[in-house]
Write a protein that holds these residues in place. Sequence first.
Motif, PDB file in Angstrom:
ATOM      1  N   LEU A 181       9.490   8.622   0.714  1.00 28.83           N
ATOM      2  CA  LEU A 181       8.752   9.000   1.616  1.00 28.83           C
ATOM      3  C   LEU A 181       8.297  10.597   1.014  1.00 28.83           C
ATOM      4  CD1 LEU A 181       9.324   7.861   4.948  1.00 28.83           C
ATOM      5  CD2 LEU A 181       7.716   7.083   3.525  1.00 28.83           C
ATOM      6  N   ALA A 182       9.688  11.221   0.264  1.00 27.97           N
ATOM      7  CA  ALA A 182       9.488  12.882   0.334  1.00 27.97           C
ATOM      8  C   ALA A 182       7.879  12.479  -1.400  1.00 27.97           C
ATOM      9  CB  ALA A 182      10.517  13.466  -0.517  1.00 27.97           C
ATOM     10  N   ARG A 183       7.895  11.691  -1.847  1.00 29.10           N
ATOM     11  CA  ARG A 183       6.538  11.364  -2.978  1.00 29.10           C
ATOM     12  C   ARG A 183       5.576  11.507  -2.359  1.00 29.10           C
ATOM     13  NH1 ARG A 183      10.093   6.722  -4.266  1.00 29.10           N
ATOM     14  NH2 ARG A 183      12.000   7.251  -5.547  1.00 29.10           N
ATOM     15  N   LEU A 184       4.680  11.186  -0.830  1.00 32.58           N
ATOM     16  CA  LEU A 184       4.292  11.794  -0.147  1.00 32.58           C
ATOM     17  C   LEU A 184       3.342  12.839  -0.679  1.00 32.58           C
ATOM     18  CD1 LEU A 184       4.357   8.691   2.141  1.00 32.58           C
ATOM     19  CD2 LEU A 184       3.377   8.272   0.520  1.00 32.58           C
ATOM     20  N   ILE A 227      13.409 -11.639  -1.634  1.00 35.39           N
ATOM     21  CA  ILE A 227      14.093 -10.403  -1.531  1.00 35.39           C
ATOM     22  C   ILE A 227      13.256  -8.920  -2.469  1.00 35.39           C
ATOM     23  CG2 ILE A 227      15.968 -10.109  -3.612  1.00 35.39           C
ATOM     24  CD1 ILE A 227      16.400 -12.579  -3.865  1.00 35.39           C
ATOM     25  N   ASP A 228      11.842  -9.573  -3.259  1.00 36.41           N
ATOM     26  CA  ASP A 228      11.153  -8.137  -3.952  1.00 36.41           C
ATOM     27  C   ASP A 228      11.127  -7.849  -2.402  1.00 36.41           C
ATOM     28  OD1 ASP A 228      11.208  -8.491  -6.347  1.00 36.41           O
ATOM     29  OD2 ASP A 228       9.514  -9.757  -5.946  1.00 36.41           O
ATOM     30  N   ILE A 229      10.531  -8.278  -1.157  1.00 34.53           N
ATOM     31  CA  ILE A 229      10.035  -7.617  -0.532  1.00 34.53           C
ATOM     32  C   ILE A 229      10.560  -6.621   0.717  1.00 34.53           C
ATOM     33  CG2 ILE A 229       8.724  -8.182   2.261  1.00 34.53           C
ATOM     34  CD1 ILE A 229       7.392 -10.357   1.012  1.00 34.53           C
ATOM     35  N   PHE A 230      12.112  -7.072   1.338  1.00 34.46           N
ATOM     36  CA  PHE A 230      13.062  -6.791   1.801  1.00 34.46           C
ATOM     37  C   PHE A 230      13.784  -5.254   1.000  1.00 34.46           C
ATOM     38  CE2 PHE A 230      13.547 -10.200   4.616  1.00 34.46           C
ATOM     39  CZ  PHE A 230      13.128  -9.906   5.684  1.00 34.46           C
ATOM     40  N   ALA A 231      13.442  -5.677  -0.677  1.00 28.88           N
ATOM     41  CA  ALA A 231      14.163  -4.177  -0.927  1.00 28.88           C
ATOM     42  C   ALA A 231      12.842  -3.274  -1.500  1.00 28.88           C
ATOM     43  CB  ALA A 231      14.146  -5.014  -2.622  1.00 28.88           C
ATOM     44  N   VAL A 232      11.344  -3.894  -1.653  1.00 28.86           N
ATOM     45  CA  VAL A 232      10.818  -2.344  -1.312  1.00 28.86           C
ATOM     46  C   VAL A 232       9.997  -1.824  -0.108  1.00 28.86           C
ATOM     47  CG1 VAL A 232       8.516  -4.082  -0.567  1.00 28.86           C
ATOM     48  CG2 VAL A 232       8.300  -2.007  -2.214  1.00 28.86           C
ATOM     49  N   THR A 233      11.182  -2.434   1.370  1.00 30.68           N
ATOM     50  CA  THR A 233      10.630  -2.769   2.557  1.00 30.68           C
ATOM     51  C   THR A 233      11.371  -1.111   2.847  1.00 30.68           C
ATOM     52  OG1 THR A 233      10.113  -4.441   3.429  1.00 30.68           O
ATOM     53  CG2 THR A 233      10.686  -2.772   4.882  1.00 30.68           C
ATOM     54  N   PHE A 234      12.736  -1.337   2.482  1.00 34.88           N
ATOM     55  CA  PHE A 234      13.687  -0.238   2.405  1.00 34.88           C
ATOM     56  C   PHE A 234      13.536   0.861   1.206  1.00 34.88           C
ATOM     57  CE2 PHE A 234      16.283  -3.453   3.968  1.00 34.88           C
ATOM     58  CZ  PHE A 234      16.745  -2.481   5.457  1.00 34.88           C
ATOM     59  N   ALA A 235      13.118   0.954   0.721  1.00 34.08           N
ATOM     60  CA  ALA A 235      13.303   1.576  -0.760  1.00 34.08           C
ATOM     61  C   ALA A 235      11.452   2.195   0.027  1.00 34.08           C
ATOM     62  CB  ALA A 235      12.620   0.760  -1.804  1.00 34.08           C
ATOM     63  N   ASP A 236      10.240   2.517   0.541  1.00 31.97           N
ATOM     64  CA  ASP A 236       9.045   2.448   0.516  1.00 31.97           C
ATOM     65  C   ASP A 236      10.035   3.732   2.333  1.00 31.97           C
ATOM     66  OD1 ASP A 236       7.666   1.408  -0.501  1.00 31.97           O
ATOM     67  OD2 ASP A 236       6.829   0.202   0.651  1.00 31.97           O
ATOM     68  N   ALA A 237      10.319   2.978   3.049  1.00 30.71           N
ATOM     69  CA  ALA A 237      10.981   3.755   3.963  1.00 30.71           C
ATOM     70  C   ALA A 237      11.903   4.983   4.048  1.00 30.71           C
ATOM     71  CB  ALA A 237      11.676   2.847   5.178  1.00 30.71           C
ATOM     72  N   SER A 238      12.215   4.759   3.017  1.00 29.41           N
ATOM     73  CA  SER A 238      13.710   6.142   2.668  1.00 29.41           C
ATOM     74  C   SER A 238      13.286   7.330   2.372  1.00 29.41           C
ATOM     75  CB  SER A 238      14.558   5.114   0.943  1.00 29.41           C
ATOM     76  OG  SER A 238      13.807   5.629  -0.015  1.00 29.41           O
ATOM     77  N   ALA A 239      13.887   8.585   2.342  1.00 26.78           N
ATOM     78  CA  ALA A 239      13.901   9.777   2.605  1.00 26.78           C
ATOM     79  C   ALA A 239      13.118  10.370   1.328  1.00 26.78           C
ATOM     80  CB  ALA A 239      15.110   9.936   2.944  1.00 26.78           C
ATOM     81  N   ASP A 240      13.643   9.242  -0.156  1.00 28.48           N
ATOM     82  CA  ASP A 240      12.793   9.437  -1.151  1.00 28.48           C
ATOM     83  C   ASP A 240      11.775   9.354  -1.573  1.00 28.48           C
ATOM     84  OD1 ASP A 240      15.582  10.862  -1.630  1.00 28.48           O
ATOM     85  OD2 ASP A 240      16.525   9.668  -2.845  1.00 28.48           O
ATOM     86  N   ALA A 299       0.530  -0.970  -0.062  1.00 29.68           N
ATOM     87  CA  ALA A 299      -0.075   0.050  -0.332  1.00 29.68           C
ATOM     88  C   ALA A 299       1.151   1.507   0.273  1.00 29.68           C
ATOM     89  CB  ALA A 299      -1.226  -0.154   1.126  1.00 29.68           C
ATOM     90  N   LEU A 300       2.378   0.861   0.554  1.00 26.20           N
ATOM     91  CA  LEU A 300       3.146   3.104   0.916  1.00 26.20           C
ATOM     92  C   LEU A 300       3.515   2.292  -0.456  1.00 26.20           C
ATOM     93  CD1 LEU A 300       4.623   4.825   1.983  1.00 26.20           C
ATOM     94  CD2 LEU A 300       5.715   3.481   3.045  1.00 26.20           C
ATOM     95  N   ALA A 301       4.128   1.395  -1.178  1.00 22.17           N
ATOM     96  CA  ALA A 301       4.587   1.166  -2.742  1.00 22.17           C
ATOM     97  C   ALA A 301       3.671   2.146  -3.625  1.00 22.17           C
ATOM     98  CB  ALA A 301       5.235  -0.013  -2.898  1.00 22.17           C
ATOM     99  N   PHE A 302       2.625   1.307  -3.610  1.00 25.84           N
ATOM    100  CA  PHE A 302       1.642   2.411  -4.334  1.00 25.84           C
ATOM    101  C   PHE A 302       1.280   3.831  -4.320  1.00 25.84           C
ATOM    102  CE2 PHE A 302      -2.791   3.348  -5.844  1.00 25.84           C
ATOM    103  CZ  PHE A 302      -3.004   2.980  -7.086  1.00 25.84           C
ATOM    104  N   ARG A 334       9.242   8.189  11.795  1.00 24.24           N
ATOM    105  CA  ARG A 334      10.257   8.624  10.272  1.00 24.24           C
ATOM    106  C   ARG A 334       9.825   9.564   9.450  1.00 24.24           C
ATOM    107  NH1 ARG A 334      13.972   6.096   7.602  1.00 24.24           N
ATOM    108  NH2 ARG A 334      14.210   4.120   9.179  1.00 24.24           N
ATOM    109  N   LEU A 335       7.920   9.388   9.209  1.00 27.80           N
ATOM    110  CA  LEU A 335       7.117  10.411   8.831  1.00 27.80           C
ATOM    111  C   LEU A 335       7.131  11.499   9.061  1.00 27.80           C
ATOM    112  CD1 LEU A 335       3.668   7.201   8.306  1.00 27.80           C
ATOM    113  CD2 LEU A 335       5.544   8.528   6.465  1.00 27.80           C
ATOM    114  N   LYS A 336       6.885  11.713  10.656  1.00 24.92           N
ATOM    115  CA  LYS A 336       6.805  13.058  10.675  1.00 24.92           C
ATOM    116  C   LYS A 336       8.494  13.963  10.243  1.00 24.92           C
ATOM    117  CE  LYS A 336       4.195  11.542  14.373  1.00 24.92           C
ATOM    118  NZ  LYS A 336       3.671  11.525  15.992  1.00 24.92           N
ATOM    119  N   LYS A 337       9.135  13.090  10.858  1.00 22.58           N
ATOM    120  CA  LYS A 337      10.371  13.754  10.217  1.00 22.58           C
ATOM    121  C   LYS A 337      10.481  14.090   8.906  1.00 22.58           C
ATOM    122  CE  LYS A 337      13.533  11.638  13.563  1.00 22.58           C
ATOM    123  NZ  LYS A 337      14.978  11.030  14.006  1.00 22.58           N
ATOM    124  N   SER A 338       9.914  13.023   7.575  1.00 21.09           N
ATOM    125  CA  SER A 338       9.843  14.124   6.375  1.00 21.09           C
ATOM    126  C   SER A 338       8.525  15.057   6.194  1.00 21.09           C
ATOM    127  CB  SER A 338       8.366  12.342   5.587  1.00 21.09           C
ATOM    128  OG  SER A 338       9.626  11.804   5.788  1.00 21.09           O
TER     129      SER A 338
END
Length: 319
Positions: free
Chosen positions: A233-236, A218-231, A120-123, A265-269
Amino acid sequence: MFSEAETLKSASGATLALRYEPARGAVRGILLLSHGLAEHSARYAAFAGCMAGEGFHVYAHDHRGHGFTTAPDAPRGQFAPKDGISRVVADMRTVRDHAVGRHPGLPVVLFGHSMGGLMALAFAEAHPADIDALAVWNSNLEPGLAGRVAQFVLAAERMLKGSDVPSAVLPRLTFGAWGKAVPGHRTSFDWLSHDPAEVDAYVADPLCGFDINVSMWIDIFAVTFADASADGLARLPKKLPIHLVGGDEDPATDGGKATLAFAERLKKSRLEDVTTTVYRGMRHETLNESPALRDPAIDAFAGWCRRVVAQKRQAPEHT
């Protein structure tokens, strides 16, 4: 059971198993459900019924590699040989567009549980204009060093035996470890819920608890790190309402600590509307907990949904 079930052809090439519960009474919006790992959308029928009673048209589909969804490149336990997350997101976009096409002009709330919360976050990060609110429940978006170790292990497994076979190690590091974390556990899946009937139903369900391929892990861990990255979260959108839920007895989220850390992390973003609750005594499947635990959480979510869709309806057209 859901009131309606159908199949929907996705832009990704998958044939999605889609379930629908129509809104009852005054219609408020659309609720899209994204289920967790090694389960399926039919398990959300009771929740869908509750939210339909709150005036939401509820849609839930089986992710590729799960349930009754089929795809030439997605046997059970695998999203796809490559680009798995983009295909999952494409499927979610297909469902979203189908729902909006049937009910134009309604606010859209996207709800995800556990792995479904990651998706959902990736979407939301890929299509920020396509939803009006986001709920992420029981998801670990703070895997930290343990997540990096898991990625190393998975890379080794892929090199030694390929990516289209079940991982031999990750189930022990996740489901196995979580099962052992519950004192006096009756089954290896007691970490899901305090309700023995719900645990037994999961264990007996042939569409639950199946092996996960190396590529899906592999996909699950990749998207976990990507979703929570600063880049990521900046898309939200900064004003996107986000609803986080965890449980302080959920070993999959380190007793809810991962939920609280992600909220920070969300609040810092600079996300401006983040609601976070870690429920005492709650294990992993909030929606399948004993009624005394589950019902207040659902009531609180329904109240949050009423607020965010009312805000959307009141907002000026240009915002």
